[in-house]
Design a protein around this motif. Structure first.
Motif, PDB file in Angstrom:
ATOM      1  N   TYR A  35      -2.126  -2.618   7.970  1.00  0.00           N
ATOM      2  CA  TYR A  35      -0.752  -3.085   7.943  1.00  0.00           C
ATOM      3  C   TYR A  35       0.178  -1.982   8.429  1.00  0.00           C
ATOM      4  O   TYR A  35      -0.102  -0.800   8.277  1.00  0.00           O
ATOM      5  N   GLN A  37       4.215  -0.746   7.903  1.00  0.00           N
ATOM      6  CA  GLN A  37       5.395  -0.910   7.069  1.00  0.00           C
ATOM      7  C   GLN A  37       6.541  -0.089   7.655  1.00  0.00           C
ATOM      8  O   GLN A  37       6.413   1.113   7.853  1.00  0.00           O
ATOM      9  N   LEU A  43       5.213  -5.835   4.605  1.00  0.00           N
ATOM     10  CA  LEU A  43       4.037  -5.418   5.352  1.00  0.00           C
ATOM     11  C   LEU A  43       3.712  -6.415   6.459  1.00  0.00           C
ATOM     12  O   LEU A  43       3.741  -7.629   6.236  1.00  0.00           O
ATOM     13  N   LEU A  45       0.762  -7.444   9.326  1.00  0.00           N
ATOM     14  CA  LEU A  45      -0.663  -7.285   9.580  1.00  0.00           C
ATOM     15  C   LEU A  45      -0.923  -6.940  11.039  1.00  0.00           C
ATOM     16  O   LEU A  45      -0.468  -7.641  11.943  1.00  0.00           O
ATOM     17  N   PHE A  88       4.870   3.648   8.592  1.00  0.00           N
ATOM     18  CA  PHE A  88       3.922   3.950   7.534  1.00  0.00           C
ATOM     19  C   PHE A  88       2.780   2.949   7.670  1.00  0.00           C
ATOM     20  O   PHE A  88       3.001   1.741   7.677  1.00  0.00           O
ATOM     21  N   LEU A  90      -0.780   1.301   6.399  1.00  0.00           N
ATOM     22  CA  LEU A  90      -1.536   1.063   5.179  1.00  0.00           C
ATOM     23  C   LEU A  90      -2.824   0.323   5.482  1.00  0.00           C
ATOM     24  O   LEU A  90      -2.831  -0.663   6.214  1.00  0.00           O
ATOM     25  N   GLU A 102      -8.763 -13.278  -2.334  1.00  0.00           N
ATOM     26  CA  GLU A 102      -8.059 -12.442  -1.371  1.00  0.00           C
ATOM     27  C   GLU A 102      -7.309 -11.280  -2.007  1.00  0.00           C
ATOM     28  O   GLU A 102      -6.380 -10.758  -1.403  1.00  0.00           O
ATOM     29  N   THR A 103      -7.690 -10.848  -3.183  1.00  0.00           N
ATOM     30  CA  THR A 103      -7.019  -9.712  -3.801  1.00  0.00           C
ATOM     31  C   THR A 103      -7.307  -8.455  -3.004  1.00  0.00           C
ATOM     32  O   THR A 103      -8.447  -8.037  -2.881  1.00  0.00           O
ATOM     33  N   GLN A 104      -6.256  -7.865  -2.442  1.00  0.00           N
ATOM     34  CA  GLN A 104      -6.403  -6.691  -1.585  1.00  0.00           C
ATOM     35  C   GLN A 104      -5.975  -5.432  -2.333  1.00  0.00           C
ATOM     36  O   GLN A 104      -4.990  -5.432  -3.067  1.00  0.00           O
ATOM     37  N   TYR A 105      -6.731  -4.369  -2.096  1.00  0.00           N
ATOM     38  CA  TYR A 105      -6.451  -3.061  -2.673  1.00  0.00           C
ATOM     39  C   TYR A 105      -6.104  -2.107  -1.549  1.00  0.00           C
ATOM     40  O   TYR A 105      -6.784  -2.085  -0.514  1.00  0.00           O
ATOM     41  N   PHE A 106      -5.067  -1.312  -1.760  1.00  0.00           N
ATOM     42  CA  PHE A 106      -4.517  -0.496  -0.700  1.00  0.00           C
ATOM     43  C   PHE A 106      -4.887   0.982  -0.832  1.00  0.00           C
ATOM     44  O   PHE A 106      -5.069   1.503  -1.936  1.00  0.00           O
ATOM     45  N   GLY A 107      -4.947   1.640   0.329  1.00  0.00           N
ATOM     46  CA  GLY A 107      -5.061   3.083   0.369  1.00  0.00           C
ATOM     47  C   GLY A 107      -3.694   3.734   0.211  1.00  0.00           C
ATOM     48  O   GLY A 107      -2.683   3.041   0.097  1.00  0.00           O
ATOM     49  N   PRO A 108      -3.646   5.073   0.241  1.00  0.00           N
ATOM     50  CA  PRO A 108      -2.393   5.794   0.019  1.00  0.00           C
ATOM     51  C   PRO A 108      -1.464   5.827   1.224  1.00  0.00           C
ATOM     52  O   PRO A 108      -0.313   6.238   1.101  1.00  0.00           O
ATOM     53  N   GLY A 109      -1.956   5.427   2.404  1.00  0.00           N
ATOM     54  CA  GLY A 109      -1.091   5.356   3.574  1.00  0.00           C
ATOM     55  C   GLY A 109      -1.103   6.601   4.443  1.00  0.00           C
ATOM     56  O   GLY A 109      -1.426   7.713   3.992  1.00  0.00           O
TER      57      GLY A 109
END
Lengths: 115, 111
Positions: A35, A37, A43, A45, A88, A90, A102-109
């Motif tokens: 993503y 930002q 966000l 895609l 930024f 992600l 579809e629960t998404q977990y993000f990195g720190p960017g």
């Protein structure tokens, strides 16, 4: 600990240069996402991959490229064709088809800046 | 185009107050997710909702999946300084693979 890592935290790009952002996950998730930002915005895609060796364009894929050679890795290349790359970035992952759908977990960017 | 309307865009409250924000759409959703993002960091998942009418709590946070499947709200009770940040809703529209995201609610707390 399981999670998603992105590197580098900050990245500087010169005009006409391609740069690659790294994303690694050890959650054993099948799907990965990139993503973009921009300040004050939600966000958007760029690309996503549901499985190794396969990926699809998102809403703003122009000027970007990806690869998915390994399940745990989904690098994003910002090419010189992307005229406004400052943003930024992600990375996220999910396990579609599992109970969390579809629960998404993000990195720190990674923050990309143009010199 | 815009598929999720998140409101309010920003909130300025006193420490100890309760907070409420919501997301609405004209589309039907299968999943609602609420995230919190601190400056310069990635969003952290707070609460995930998978069934219409579902009400889920995570400490001082409570979120509900609207019965019409077109909306969701997030409440924060007794706010504290570390609640400051941007809260995003996200959802999976019925029949679609990808998530759509709200524009975020920026929460500021005066001590």
């Amino acid at each position: 600990d399981g999670g998603i890592t992105q590197s580098p935290k900050y990245l500087f790009r010169k005009e006409g240069q391609n740069v690659t952002l790294s994303c690694e996950q050890n959650l054993n998730h099948d799907a990965m996402y990139w993503y973009r930002q921009d300040p004050g915005q939600g966000l958007r895609l760029i690309y996503y991959s549901q499985i190794v060796n396969d990926f699809q364009k998102g809403d703003i894929a122009e000027g970007y490229s990806v690869s998915r050679e390994k399940k745990e890795s989904f690098p994003l290349t910002v090419t010189s064709a992307q005229k406004n790359p400052t943003a930024f970035y992600l990375c996220a992952s999910s396990n579609p088809g599992g109970p969390t759908q579809e629960t998404q977990y993000f990195g720190p960017g990674t923050r990309l800046l143009v010199l | 185009g815009q598929q999720l309307n998140q409101s309010p865009q920003s909130m300025f409250i006193q420490e100890g107050e309760d907070v409420s924000m919501n997301c609405t759409s004209s589309s039907i959703f299968n999943t609602w997710l609420w995230y919190k993002q601190d400056p310069g960091e990635g969003p952290v998942l707070l609460i995930a909702l998978y069934k219409a009418g579902e009400l889920t709590s995570n400490g001082r946070l409570t979120a509900q999946f609207g019965i019409t499947r077109k909306d969701s709200f997030l409440n924060i009770s007794a706010s504290i300084p570390s609640d400051v940040g941007i809260y995003f809703c996200a959802g999976q529209i019925q029949g679609a693979q990808k998530l759509v995201f709200g524009q975020g609610t920026r929460l500021t707390i005066n001590p």
